[in-house]
Scaffold this motif. Sequence first.
Motif, PDB file in Angstrom:
ATOM      1  N   ILE A   1      41.484  25.390 -22.547  1.00 34.03           N
ATOM      2  CA  ILE A   1      42.313  24.263 -22.964  1.00 34.03           C
ATOM      3  C   ILE A   1      43.791  24.550 -22.742  1.00 34.03           C
ATOM      4  O   ILE A   1      44.624  23.658 -22.852  1.00 34.03           O
ATOM      5  N   PHE A   2      44.119  25.809 -22.404  1.00 39.39           N
ATOM      6  CA  PHE A   2      45.480  26.173 -22.026  1.00 39.39           C
ATOM      7  C   PHE A   2      45.394  27.205 -20.912  1.00 39.39           C
ATOM      8  O   PHE A   2      44.596  28.142 -20.973  1.00 39.39           O
ATOM      9  N   TYR A   3      46.212  27.006 -19.873  1.00 36.19           N
ATOM     10  CA  TYR A   3      46.215  27.957 -18.765  1.00 36.19           C
ATOM     11  C   TYR A   3      47.622  28.065 -18.203  1.00 36.19           C
ATOM     12  O   TYR A   3      48.232  27.056 -17.849  1.00 36.19           O
ATOM     13  N   ALA A   4      48.155  29.278 -18.147  1.00 37.20           N
ATOM     14  CA  ALA A   4      49.460  29.531 -17.538  1.00 37.20           C
ATOM     15  C   ALA A   4      49.227  30.192 -16.192  1.00 37.20           C
ATOM     16  O   ALA A   4      48.627  31.263 -16.108  1.00 37.20           O
TER      17      ALA A   4
ATOM     18  N   GLU B   1      57.721  32.526 -20.192  1.00 37.23           N
ATOM     19  CA  GLU B   1      57.449  33.963 -20.106  1.00 37.23           C
ATOM     20  C   GLU B   1      56.770  34.480 -21.362  1.00 37.23           C
ATOM     21  O   GLU B   1      55.943  35.390 -21.306  1.00 37.23           O
ATOM     22  N   MET B   2      57.093  33.909 -22.510  1.00 36.21           N
ATOM     23  CA  MET B   2      56.496  34.361 -23.768  1.00 36.21           C
ATOM     24  C   MET B   2      55.034  33.954 -23.886  1.00 36.21           C
ATOM     25  O   MET B   2      54.312  34.470 -24.744  1.00 36.21           O
ATOM     26  N   MET B   3      54.568  33.026 -23.036  1.00 37.05           N
ATOM     27  CA  MET B   3      53.169  32.583 -23.073  1.00 37.05           C
ATOM     28  C   MET B   3      52.262  33.431 -22.182  1.00 37.05           C
ATOM     29  O   MET B   3      51.041  33.281 -22.226  1.00 37.05           O
ATOM     30  N   LEU B   4      52.828  34.292 -21.359  1.00 38.97           N
ATOM     31  CA  LEU B   4      52.051  35.005 -20.352  1.00 38.97           C
ATOM     32  C   LEU B   4      51.492  36.322 -20.879  1.00 38.97           C
ATOM     33  O   LEU B   4      52.037  36.919 -21.800  1.00 38.97           O
ATOM     34  N   GLY B   5      50.404  36.755 -20.245  1.00 36.53           N
ATOM     35  CA  GLY B   5      49.899  38.108 -20.443  1.00 36.53           C
ATOM     36  C   GLY B   5      49.051  38.290 -21.683  1.00 36.53           C
ATOM     37  O   GLY B   5      48.939  37.429 -22.550  1.00 36.53           O
TER      38      GLY B   5
ATOM     39  N   LEU C   1      54.680  26.263 -26.651  1.00 34.61           N
ATOM     40  CA  LEU C   1      54.448  24.968 -26.018  1.00 34.61           C
ATOM     41  C   LEU C   1      55.098  23.856 -26.830  1.00 34.61           C
ATOM     42  O   LEU C   1      55.723  22.942 -26.273  1.00 34.61           O
ATOM     43  N   ILE C   2      54.970  23.926 -28.161  1.00 37.34           N
ATOM     44  CA  ILE C   2      55.623  22.930 -29.021  1.00 37.34           C
ATOM     45  C   ILE C   2      57.132  22.944 -28.794  1.00 37.34           C
ATOM     46  O   ILE C   2      57.769  21.891 -28.654  1.00 37.34           O
ATOM     47  N   ALA C   3      57.713  24.146 -28.727  1.00 38.19           N
ATOM     48  CA  ALA C   3      59.151  24.262 -28.483  1.00 38.19           C
ATOM     49  C   ALA C   3      59.530  23.689 -27.120  1.00 38.19           C
ATOM     50  O   ALA C   3      60.573  23.040 -26.975  1.00 38.19           O
ATOM     51  N   MET C   4      58.674  23.905 -26.110  1.00 36.74           N
ATOM     52  CA  MET C   4      58.946  23.389 -24.775  1.00 36.74           C
ATOM     53  C   MET C   4      58.904  21.861 -24.756  1.00 36.74           C
ATOM     54  O   MET C   4      59.767  21.205 -24.161  1.00 36.74           O
TER      55      MET C   4
END
Length: 276
Positions: free
Chosen positions: A11-14, A127-131, A142-145
């Motif tokens: 449901i989420f993919y970076a 960048e904070m969503m990766l890895g 994502l909410i902040a984005m």
Amino acid sequence: MKSVFWEYPDIFYAEPHKWDIDEFNVANHIHDKYEISICSSGNIRVDANGACSEISAPCVLLHRPFTVHLVDSDRVVPYVRDNLYFDSDFLMGVDRRIADPDRVFTTAFRGIILTENQLRRLDGLYEMMLGKGAEHFRLPMLIAMLRELETISPAESISNEGTLYIGQVIRYIKEHFSEPLTSSDIADEFFISRTKLDRDFRFYTQTTIRQFLLNIRFKNALRLMRSGMSVQSAVNASGINDVSNFIRTFKGRYGMTPHKYINRVDIFGDADDIYD
């Protein structure tokens, strides 16, 4: 030009960072996620649902789910982007007053021109969503984005709705796959001939409606079985009438019965071929 339907199982993919047009498969494509594409370089042309737009980086490209789209570059300036995809389930439980993607994804396609400061902020959130280990950061980032994108003036963006209907057809199939459904039923729903529907669908997805529908039903049955539902119940809930044929098809695809497959997943974790 070929087209394809992409389905991301999560449901989420970076998507990993991509540099320049040579790394891209330039083709019309459709997927069932919201798409955010943060572009730091490039002169970009977007075809969304048959309507074309041009925009230069730094910018962010926003595509609604089930939009048939193609993104290309003039290849004079390197095309550099970071992409992420999510569906509404990822935001389940979040107050819509805090974050509502439909306030950002206002049309089938929207391109927003960014300042350098806005680009840096969005890149930092991405960048904070990766890895590994970033799973707990993804929802708040994502909410902040989304909140950041919502604050940018509409005057700094371009948008189009387009008129191509195949995206709506795919959405309709995914919403009604558990019901009896044929090409004729769908053609009647969209007030077009079955011949035109079959031809257009094959052109934009490179598969038939029947095969596409079977694939969705098959994957849904797998998900339900993995959640603990019996084979019979999962197959019936997915709109498949013939359990014996499902088991035969399953064995042909995975080399084992559904029961053995589910036990294998339980022992070894997620199987990476479940969505092939």
